[in-house]
Design a protein around this motif. Structure first.
Motif, PDB file in Angstrom:
ATOM      1  N   TYR A  89       0.828  -1.216   0.000  1.00 53.41           N
ATOM      2  CA  TYR A  89       0.000   0.000   0.000  1.00 53.41           C
ATOM      3  C   TYR A  89       0.859   1.261   0.000  1.00 53.41           C
ATOM      4  O   TYR A  89       0.480   2.268  -0.608  1.00 53.41           O
ATOM      5  CB  TYR A  89      -0.909  -0.010   1.234  1.00 53.41           C
ATOM      6  N   SER A  90       2.006   1.220   0.667  1.00 52.07           N
ATOM      7  CA  SER A  90       2.828   2.426   0.824  1.00 52.07           C
ATOM      8  C   SER A  90       3.683   2.739  -0.406  1.00 52.07           C
ATOM      9  O   SER A  90       4.168   3.868  -0.552  1.00 52.07           O
ATOM     10  CB  SER A  90       3.725   2.298   2.057  1.00 52.07           C
ATOM     11  N   THR A  91       3.904   1.758  -1.278  1.00 53.03           N
ATOM     12  CA  THR A  91       4.796   1.981  -2.423  1.00 53.03           C
ATOM     13  C   THR A  91       4.102   1.898  -3.786  1.00 53.03           C
ATOM     14  O   THR A  91       4.683   2.324  -4.784  1.00 53.03           O
ATOM     15  CB  THR A  91       5.934   0.937  -2.413  1.00 53.03           C
ATOM     16  N   ALA A  92       2.889   1.373  -3.829  1.00 51.96           N
ATOM     17  CA  ALA A  92       2.227   1.125  -5.117  1.00 51.96           C
ATOM     18  C   ALA A  92       2.059   2.409  -5.934  1.00 51.96           C
ATOM     19  O   ALA A  92       2.386   2.444  -7.126  1.00 51.96           O
ATOM     20  CB  ALA A  92       0.872   0.461  -4.889  1.00 51.96           C
ATOM     21  N   LEU A  93       1.540   3.463  -5.312  1.00 55.28           N
ATOM     22  CA  LEU A  93       1.277   4.703  -6.042  1.00 55.28           C
ATOM     23  C   LEU A  93       2.568   5.307  -6.580  1.00 55.28           C
ATOM     24  O   LEU A  93       2.637   5.724  -7.745  1.00 55.28           O
ATOM     25  CB  LEU A  93       0.554   5.706  -5.144  1.00 55.28           C
ATOM     26  N   TYR A  94       3.611   5.329  -5.745  1.00 54.96           N
ATOM     27  CA  TYR A  94       4.873   5.941  -6.171  1.00 54.96           C
ATOM     28  C   TYR A  94       5.573   5.092  -7.233  1.00 54.96           C
ATOM     29  O   TYR A  94       6.290   5.625  -8.091  1.00 54.96           O
ATOM     30  CB  TYR A  94       5.782   6.159  -4.956  1.00 54.96           C
ATOM     31  N   SER A  95       5.363   3.784  -7.192  1.00 59.63           N
ATOM     32  CA  SER A  95       5.927   2.915  -8.231  1.00 59.63           C
ATOM     33  C   SER A  95       5.299   3.225  -9.585  1.00 59.63           C
ATOM     34  O   SER A  95       5.991   3.244 -10.617  1.00 59.63           O
ATOM     35  CB  SER A  95       5.685   1.450  -7.873  1.00 59.63           C
ATOM     36  N   ILE A  96       3.994   3.488  -9.584  1.00 57.20           N
ATOM     37  CA  ILE A  96       3.301   3.832 -10.826  1.00 57.20           C
ATOM     38  C   ILE A  96       3.719   5.225 -11.306  1.00 57.20           C
ATOM     39  O   ILE A  96       3.871   5.457 -12.511  1.00 57.20           O
ATOM     40  CB  ILE A  96       1.783   3.750 -10.624  1.00 57.20           C
ATOM     41  N   ILE A  97       3.904   6.137 -10.361  1.00 56.84           N
ATOM     42  CA  ILE A  97       4.345   7.491 -10.724  1.00 56.84           C
ATOM     43  C   ILE A  97       5.702   7.428 -11.428  1.00 56.84           C
ATOM     44  O   ILE A  97       5.941   8.148 -12.413  1.00 56.84           O
ATOM     45  CB  ILE A  97       4.423   8.385  -9.474  1.00 56.84           C
ATOM     46  N   LEU A  98       6.590   6.574 -10.939  1.00 59.69           N
ATOM     47  CA  LEU A  98       7.906   6.401 -11.578  1.00 59.69           C
ATOM     48  C   LEU A  98       7.756   5.957 -13.028  1.00 59.69           C
ATOM     49  O   LEU A  98       8.470   6.435 -13.918  1.00 59.69           O
ATOM     50  CB  LEU A  98       8.736   5.385 -10.794  1.00 59.69           C
ATOM     51  N   VAL A  99       6.808   5.065 -13.281  1.00 52.47           N
ATOM     52  CA  VAL A  99       6.555   4.598 -14.648  1.00 52.47           C
ATOM     53  C   VAL A  99       6.037   5.742 -15.519  1.00 52.47           C
ATOM     54  O   VAL A  99       6.440   5.896 -16.676  1.00 52.47           O
ATOM     55  CB  VAL A  99       5.547   3.427 -14.640  1.00 52.47           C
ATOM     56  N   GLU A 100       5.141   6.563 -14.967  1.00 48.77           N
ATOM     57  CA  GLU A 100       4.613   7.722 -15.695  1.00 48.77           C
ATOM     58  C   GLU A 100       5.737   8.673 -16.087  1.00 48.77           C
ATOM     59  O   GLU A 100       5.804   9.161 -17.220  1.00 48.77           O
ATOM     60  CB  GLU A 100       3.596   8.451 -14.811  1.00 48.77           C
ATOM     61  N   ILE A 101       6.642   8.932 -15.152  1.00 46.24           N
ATOM     62  CA  ILE A 101       7.770   9.830 -15.425  1.00 46.24           C
ATOM     63  C   ILE A 101       8.680   9.227 -16.488  1.00 46.24           C
ATOM     64  O   ILE A 101       9.120   9.914 -17.420  1.00 46.24           O
ATOM     65  CB  ILE A 101       8.555  10.117 -14.124  1.00 46.24           C
ATOM     66  N   TRP A 102       8.976   7.920 -16.364  1.00 48.44           N
ATOM     67  CA  TRP A 102       9.833   7.238 -17.346  1.00 48.44           C
ATOM     68  C   TRP A 102       9.230   7.296 -18.744  1.00 48.44           C
ATOM     69  O   TRP A 102       9.946   7.467 -19.730  1.00 48.44           O
ATOM     70  CB  TRP A 102      10.025   5.785 -16.907  1.00 48.44           C
ATOM     71  N   LYS A 103       7.910   7.169 -18.806  1.00 47.70           N
ATOM     72  CA  LYS A 103       7.214   7.173 -20.104  1.00 47.70           C
ATOM     73  C   LYS A 103       7.225   8.552 -20.751  1.00 47.70           C
ATOM     74  O   LYS A 103       7.332   8.674 -21.977  1.00 47.70           O
ATOM     75  CB  LYS A 103       5.763   6.708 -19.886  1.00 47.70           C
ATOM     76  N   THR A 104       7.097   9.617 -19.965  1.00 43.69           N
ATOM     77  CA  THR A 104       6.926  10.968 -20.519  1.00 43.69           C
ATOM     78  C   THR A 104       8.192  11.815 -20.492  1.00 43.69           C
ATOM     79  O   THR A 104       8.187  12.931 -21.012  1.00 43.69           O
ATOM     80  CB  THR A 104       5.817  11.708 -19.744  1.00 43.69           C
TER      81      THR A 104
END
Length: 292
Positions: free
Chosen positions: A152-167
């Protein structure tokens, strides 16, 4: 044909665009407002008007607060971290070093992949025990029980990292284009006056990048506020509600729970939030751009 008749006839050229705008923008928004005060379930022909009950239920429940919080965190981190990393990459790749063109191409490649491809790719990277990160740590002899997307504590930030990597490639290219318009004479004058790299960046380059910063912040802001792809592909909003964003919650409410009226009410609230935040950011960035 005289000028008056010609001017009148020119207005007809705007009719196709106006019809397109009314059909695919204004009409859906009006229907959204209409459905938001009904108990429509998405497929039944008959539905009843229930006033503001959907809105009251949303404000009394937890889903609006959780989704709004996740969306704001997603947006804030994407805007700040994405633009800082993009600017740093642009500064590095603006230097006269060997193979710059290759490095620029490599940095831009993630932008070319679809969200589905990127989402599945990073899901395997994050996979516990057999994922790329876990396998790498195992080879180093480091015991780990990491579950980036399941915690629960890392899921959102893990997805945010993917968003940054993509854009990040798009952000970098826009900053790079802005850096290449900075006059060399101005930089030379700054160096003669004793400015180091940091002072040149702060007092010369960044003020001249005002337009690029406005564009990148606006794009990052929009990407964050409408976040749906990666929460849907990688976690389906989980674990629990850890990665529920506003747009994902609208989708889930409408197509999984079949509460189309309530989902429409959440859509109206999301629309208002996005319009207000975007307007405030754009106005502030435009003022900063003018003063710069």
């Amino acid at each position: 044909m005289n000028s008056t008749v010609m001017k009148k006839s020119m207005y007809w050229f705007a009719v196709p665009a106006l019809l397109f705008y009314l059909t695919f923008w204004i009409f859906p928004i009006l229907r959204l407002f209409q459905y938001s005060i009904t108990d429509y379930n998405g497929y039944a022909q008959a539905y009843s008007y229930i006033g503001l009950d959907n809105y009251k239920e949303l404000f009394r429940g937890d889903i609006l607060g959780v989704s709004l919080k996740n969306t704001l965190i997603y947006t804030l981190v994407t805007v700040i971290a994405g633009n800082i990393i993009g600017l740093a990459m642009a500064l590095l790749l603006n230097m006269k070093i060997r193979g710059t063109g290759i490095y620029r191409s490599l940095a831009y490649i993630p932008t070319l992949f679809s969200a589905i491809v990127v989402g599945f790719l990073w899901s395997y990277v994050y996979m516990p025990d057999y994922g790329l990160i876990s396998s790498f740590l195992d080879k180093l002899g480091i015991a780990n029980e990491l579950n980036f997307l399941g915690d629960y504590s890392t899921a959102l930030y893990s997805i945010i990292l993917v968003e940054i990597w993509k854009t990040i490639g798009t952000t970098m290219i826009i900053f790079l284009a802005g850096l290449q318009t900075v006059p060399n004479d101005l930089l030379e004058a700054g160096r003669i006056d004793g400015c180091g790299p940091w002072r040149l960046l702060r007092h010369v380059k960044i003020p001249l990048l005002a337009t690029a910063i406005t564009i990148n912040v606006t794009l990052s802001l929009i990407n964050g506020l409408k976040a749906f792809d990666f929460p849907f592909i990688m976690t389906n909003g989980g674990p629990g509600t850890a990665t529920n964003t506003l747009i994902f919650s609208i989708y889930k409410m409408a197509f999984t729970e079949q509460l189309f009226g309530k989902a429409s009410a959440l859509g109206v609230i999301s629309f208002a939030v996005i319009i207000i935040i975007t307007a405030v950011f754009v106005l502030k960035m435009n003022k900063r751009e003018v003063s710069a």
